[in-house]
Motif scaffolding. Structure first.
Motif, PDB file in Angstrom:
ATOM      1  N   THR B  15       0.782  -1.330   0.048  1.00 17.01           N
ATOM      2  CA  THR B  15       0.079   0.040  -0.040  1.00 17.01           C
ATOM      3  C   THR B  15       0.796   1.339  -0.040  1.00 17.01           C
ATOM      4  OG1 THR B  15      -0.128  -0.053   2.502  1.00 17.01           O
ATOM      5  CG2 THR B  15      -2.085  -0.959   1.248  1.00 17.01           C
ATOM      6  N   ALA B  47      -8.071  -0.430   5.010  1.00 15.59           N
ATOM      7  CA  ALA B  47      -7.301  -1.481   4.058  1.00 15.59           C
ATOM      8  C   ALA B  47      -6.641  -2.340   4.936  1.00 15.59           C
ATOM      9  CB  ALA B  47      -6.237  -0.727   2.977  1.00 15.59           C
ATOM     10  N   PHE B  54      -7.651  -9.339   0.779  1.00 13.60           N
ATOM     11  CA  PHE B  54      -7.102  -9.120  -0.369  1.00 13.60           C
ATOM     12  C   PHE B  54      -6.567 -10.238  -1.121  1.00 13.60           C
ATOM     13  CE2 PHE B  54      -2.942  -8.000  -2.598  1.00 13.60           C
ATOM     14  CZ  PHE B  54      -3.936  -7.109  -3.657  1.00 13.60           C
ATOM     15  N   GLY B  59      -1.929  -4.008  -6.115  1.00 14.73           N
ATOM     16  CA  GLY B  59      -2.407  -3.396  -5.078  1.00 14.73           C
ATOM     17  C   GLY B  59      -3.157  -2.045  -5.068  1.00 14.73           C
ATOM     18  N   TRP B  62      -7.044  -2.038  -5.893  1.00 13.14           N
ATOM     19  CA  TRP B  62      -7.841  -2.446  -4.676  1.00 13.14           C
ATOM     20  C   TRP B  62      -7.689  -1.217  -3.367  1.00 13.14           C
ATOM     21  CZ3 TRP B  62      -5.440  -3.209   0.223  1.00 13.14           C
ATOM     22  CH2 TRP B  62      -5.985  -4.189   1.298  1.00 13.14           C
ATOM     23  N   GLN B 140      -9.540  -1.929 -14.705  1.00 16.79           N
ATOM     24  CA  GLN B 140      -9.338  -1.592 -13.298  1.00 16.79           C
ATOM     25  C   GLN B 140     -10.050  -0.369 -12.814  1.00 16.79           C
ATOM     26  OE1 GLN B 140      -4.990  -0.745 -13.977  1.00 16.79           O
ATOM     27  NE2 GLN B 140      -4.463  -2.487 -12.878  1.00 16.79           N
ATOM     28  N   THR B 143     -13.533  -2.023 -11.704  1.00 18.12           N
ATOM     29  CA  THR B 143     -13.203  -2.323 -10.327  1.00 18.12           C
ATOM     30  C   THR B 143     -13.332  -1.308  -9.269  1.00 18.12           C
ATOM     31  OG1 THR B 143     -11.877  -4.173 -11.368  1.00 18.12           O
ATOM     32  CG2 THR B 143     -11.830  -3.920  -8.862  1.00 18.12           C
TER      33      THR B 143
END
Lengths: 247, 176
Positions: B15, B47, B54, B59, B62, B140, B143
């Motif tokens: 992250t 997160a 996950f 990453g 997400w 992406q 998502t």
């Protein structure tokens, strides 16, 4: 395809999101339709405008420390922390490199593949040790002469700032058993290292692309010079950079 | 919350490299520095909480999905009006640059571009930001914004069209 058919594909075309067949169909239409070509040019101009670095809000200094992560208190500055992260990434790369080397012994990897590994390693190293540039300048008239005193050749240094890929400096590096020029360009926060040196064999070679450990690489040879571009930038923008660089 | 050292390291590696991207998205959605910093902190907490779920892979989408959610929650909580009406009078630059071809050659006014982006409706703005500033693929973006790819494409087209209209000074749709 006529204009009506093409219309729905213009954005995905400009974004590099079309499959090859569709892309060729669109290009076929564009070659004979100036109106649709204008639209694509307008889209590209807009995309360039939106790539202005000043539009990107980087995290303010100190935000990282404010994150209440389950992380031990740290007195490290963000830069050192990123250097540490990069060091972790680099050690992973070294490990991957070792795995790749074993794999290459088994499969007989070419010299080019090994060079690609070194180009990527050079790119990572340049970011890791905070030594991206020896000469910091966005002016090609500063960068080009600087190399003249360092190398036995003088690299082309095109100015691509107006197309959204500003030059940020240059650096000496060592690849393929010789000192080489590394030109550093940026797209938003992504660094692009462009390595160039005189080719050992003369013939021109078209651009070919490969990926190593999440980094994208483009390689070509022209007018007696070898070029390697490497970045974590997405494929499509790196391709655009190469297209602009080649002029 | 407690993560064992290995998991913590994995979480950081996954992250922290995307902190800039997280702040950038939060900043463009909330349009406020302090709000964006708060949102990013909240998003990293969430997160860490969701980290166990996950499933690997990249990453960034997400994390950005979580940042987006946290931003929308902030907007709701502060009852900030999501959609700022487009003030045609203030943005009417006359017709001196209404020729779309001039768009390509004109030197873009940075402040104008920034303002045009800020004024975009939120759904179009987030789609354009994720594509043009973060370089995410259509898939992406779908998502992150929780919509089908087809919707991403139409929002991107509408967002760009509105930007071109505003930048060329013809809010009535002069750029085809």
């Amino acid at each position: 395809m006529n204009c009506r058919d093409v219309y729905q594909f213009l954005h995905p075309y400009a974004d590099g999101e079309l499959d090859l067949v569709r892309q060729l169909e669109v290009e076929g239409h564009l070659s004979e339709c100036s109106e649709c070509t204008d639209q694509v040019e307008n889209l590209r101009a807009l995309k360039t405008a939106l790539a202005l670095p000043s539009l990107y809000h980087r995290a303010p200094a100190g935000l990282r420390e404010k994150l209440q992560l389950p992380i031990q208190p740290s007195t490290r500055s963000p830069r050192r922390t990123y250097a540490r992260l990069a060091a972790v990434a680099a050690s992973v790369l070294v490990l991957l490199g070792a795995v790749a080397m074993v794999a290459s012994l088994a499969s007989g990897t070419t010299a080019d593949d090994r060079l690609a590994e070194r180009v990527v390693a050079g790119h990572v190293r340049s970011l890791q040790v905070d030594h991206l540039t020896d000469v910091v300048s966005s002016d090609k008239h500063t960068v080009k002469p600087w190399f003249r005193g360092q190398l036995d050749f003088s690299p082309d240094v095109p100015d691509l700032a107006s197309q959204g890929y500003p030059l940020t400096g240059g650096r000496l590096d060592y690849l393929d058993d010789r000192p080489v020029a590394a030109l550093v360009y940026h797209r938003r926060q992504h660094a692009i290292n462009l390595y160039t040196w005189p080719a050992t064999d003369a013939p021109d070679r078209p651009v070919r692309g490969l990926s190593r450990n999440g980094f994208h690489v483009r390689q070509w040879q022209r007018a007696g010079m070898t070029y390697w571009a490497v970045s974590d930038l997405n494929d499509q923008e790196l391709d655009e950079f190469v297209r602009l660089f080649r002029g | 919350m407690h993560l064992d050292p290995d998991t913590r390291r994995q979480f950081e590696d996954l992250t922290l490299p995307h902190l800039d991207a997280a702040y950038n998205l939060a900043r463009w959605l909330t349009r406020d520095d302090h709000a964006a910093q708060d949102v990013v902190q909240e998003a990293y907490l969430r997160a860490a909480k969701y980290f166990a779920s996950f499933r690997g892979g990249d990453g960034r989408p997400w994390l950005l999905g979580i940042v987006r959610r946290a931003s929308l929650d902030w907007l709701t909580k502060h009852r900030q009006r999501d959609e700022v009406a487009f003030n045609e009078v203030a943005h009417d630059r006359g017709d001196e640059e209404s020729n779309p071809v001039l768009l390509a050659v004109r030197k873009w006014d940075q402040e104008l571009v920034r303002q045009a982006l800020i004024d975009l409706p939120r759904q179009l703005r987030e789609t354009v930001i994720l594509r043009e500033l973060e370089g995410l693929t259509y898939q992406q973006i779908a998502t992150v914004t929780e919509v089908p790819v087809g919707t991403v494409m139409s929002r991107l087209a509408r967002g760009r069209q509105q930007l071109q209209q505003r930048l060329s000074g013809c809010p009535e749709g002069g750029v085809r």
